[in-house]
Design an enzyme around this catalytic site. Sequence first.
Site, PDB file in Angstrom:
ATOM      1  N   ASP B 261      -5.193   3.342   4.091  1.00 47.03           N
ATOM      2  CA  ASP B 261      -3.439   2.833   4.206  1.00 47.03           C
ATOM      3  C   ASP B 261      -3.917   1.423   4.444  1.00 47.03           C
ATOM      4  OD1 ASP B 261      -3.845   5.418   5.526  1.00 47.03           O
ATOM      5  OD2 ASP B 261      -1.932   5.468   5.644  1.00 47.03           O
ATOM      6  N   ASN B 271      -7.591   4.040   7.476  1.00 49.27           N
ATOM      7  CA  ASN B 271      -7.462   5.082   7.365  1.00 49.27           C
ATOM      8  C   ASN B 271      -7.338   6.073   8.505  1.00 49.27           C
ATOM      9  OD1 ASN B 271      -6.497   7.245   4.494  1.00 49.27           O
ATOM     10  ND2 ASN B 271      -8.794   8.277   5.490  1.00 49.27           N
TER      11      ASN B 271
END
Lengths: 369, 369
Positions: B261, B271
């Site tokens: 992310d 993440n």
Amino acid sequence: MSMELPTIRLIKGAAEIIDQVLLPGRYVVRRLQTVDQVCEAIKALRVRGAPALGVTGAYGLLVAVEEKWRGDGAHYFDDKDEDSKGLEEFPADVTVDDVRSLLDSAARTIGETRPTAVNLHWAIDRMAKVYRKNWTSTADMLRALRNEAVAIYREDLEMCRALGRHGAELLEDGAKVITHCNAGGLATSGFGTALGVVFAAVEAGKSVHVYADETRPLLQGARLTAWECIRNKIPVTLLVDGASSSLLSRGDISCAIVGADRIAANGDAANKIGTCNLAVVCHRYGVPFYVAAPSSTIDPSLADGSSIPIEERAADEVTSFAGVQTAPSETDTFNPAFDVTPADLIAGIITERGVLHPPYDFKGGEDAA
Amino acid sequence: MSMELPTIRLIKGAAEIIDQVLLPGRYVVRRLQTVDQVCEAIKALRVRGAPALGVTGAYGLLVAVEEKWRGDGAHYFDDKDEDSKGLEEFPADVTVDDVRSLLDSAARTIGETRPTAVNLHWAIDRMAKVYRKNWTSTADMLRALRNEAVAIYREDLEMCRALGRHGAELLEDGAKVITHCNAGGLATSGFGTALGVVFAAVEAGKSVHVYADETRPLLQGARLTAWECIRNKIPVTLLVDGASSSLLSRGDISCAIVGADRIAANGDAANKIGTCNLAVVCHRYGVPFYVAAPSSTIDPSLADGSSIPIEERAADEVTSFAGVQTAPSETDTFNPAFDVTPADLIAGIITERGVLHPPYDFKGGEDAA
């Protein structure tokens, strides 16, 4: 309020258990009065935890006798009936061999319910040693069996207390302890191993904060460990199993303490799936990882963890939850009930005899522990 | 059947998404026609995954314009209306400043929905650069905005394809790949990053077996990754997040590939929670751990992972499931949505530009990737 729980009791000829499948929503005591009921309760995890399974195995054999020869309204065994007066009603025509034959069959049936926890087989073997003695009186044999089973129960409670005292010395006031699965009162005769260490520290006046892995797939951490901590007014924080790196990276967790279902001669320890992940994460972040288990959990016949039999459980534990499908129904799963934590990741094994440190070598038999 | 999914489309003035909360039980396409609906869909994770959030942010700004000035039955934007003919109906009295003011407000509202995924903010910033230009015609500005949003969508699809090709070279025929969360078509414009690597390898004729962490608390692995693999006829095995040590200890897993992310300048990667646990476990068992993400995920303004903002989510994600209470309701939780995997655990970062290897140094900006 005592920190002890009535996890399993021998009451009026039945094994009475707290039904752990229904916690934390409902607190239900279930009476197991047949071998089938005992086996169903073990397989469905209504009663679970290695030490509790040992007691269940022992009481289960007494239940087998009750089921076969129970009189009208009478019962033969009770943990409060120290002299087994109930046995005065036992049918006089039942021979020692009749009982032995029944018990051999029940021992096999109950022993096959779960392969990994050694305590179940250890307790059944203790009972078998008693009923295989050269008895001339059926009543004497049954009285001895009842006393052996209750001794297994009481020794387990004493074991938890002693283990707790040894382990509590590892915890400072204000300790933050992460645990996996449930190794509390519900996993034992009533006080716990890993959580018993926490309870003993709290009883000794220390403050302890528990961090509980929820423990998928069956959520023993969420359902049982959180419940036990709240019941005992111990602060508890619940996390998903994957969040331990995130938690430990903050640097303020004192140690991890978990239970064990079987420990090999070299110290490799089988415990609930996810335990080894926690151990690996602890190693990365320099957090000591302890295993708390009675010495009866040590199986010196196995050189290392690779020979510990690991129970595989059904796919629907992973593909659905509470009746709701969470993955496509045709999804293949990998769902072992246990994993094996290599001894090199274990900072110490907390037993009722003290805290053992590596290198572990239990080849000399239980007494080595 | 194409391995691409219609995860998010711009159709008749609405952002149409596959509602990922309802998968795998129901496949429902939801039309988002207001900024509120866009924000609700993002917050409730009906649309999720860093690259998909980027496209949603861009399309969300177009939805804001539709919501404010939509005519009777008409619409202004569609991903098939290459020339934005719909804009011929746009009210002539709306000024460039009117639209800018609306978009500034919508950008703020949408940007605040989720703090960790940098792609959402990156896409909104790309749109802002367009609408802040010195426009004299409202229609020209809106046409350019529609084209920029559709470009973000198309570039994302092309990015996935390029990333997949680079990553596929890492996989041998017969590879066994473990992944966490869902970085598939549903997390992107339709092809995926981590799963895009698998799909590209399969399209190239290799056989690949996926092992999917179920990914608590929201089970994206069980619900979405398993579903995508089965849809694409790729063998998939689902496991609880805690079972990765047990799986990797068997020695036959080729590598782990996960999405991200946000990636800091030194390669630390945020993440889904549980990713770092998998990385630590991979490190223990010598299994290469790869991150697959577009270079837009790299945030060179952050020196390392410690400054990546981490979203905390509600306790009931952990204490209940499908409306069933799984922990005592008063249980405290630790529930970050993401964790940060340190760069030293990452064997390579697979981007659309190639596979990057450590040491990572993205301080020079995106182009360093």
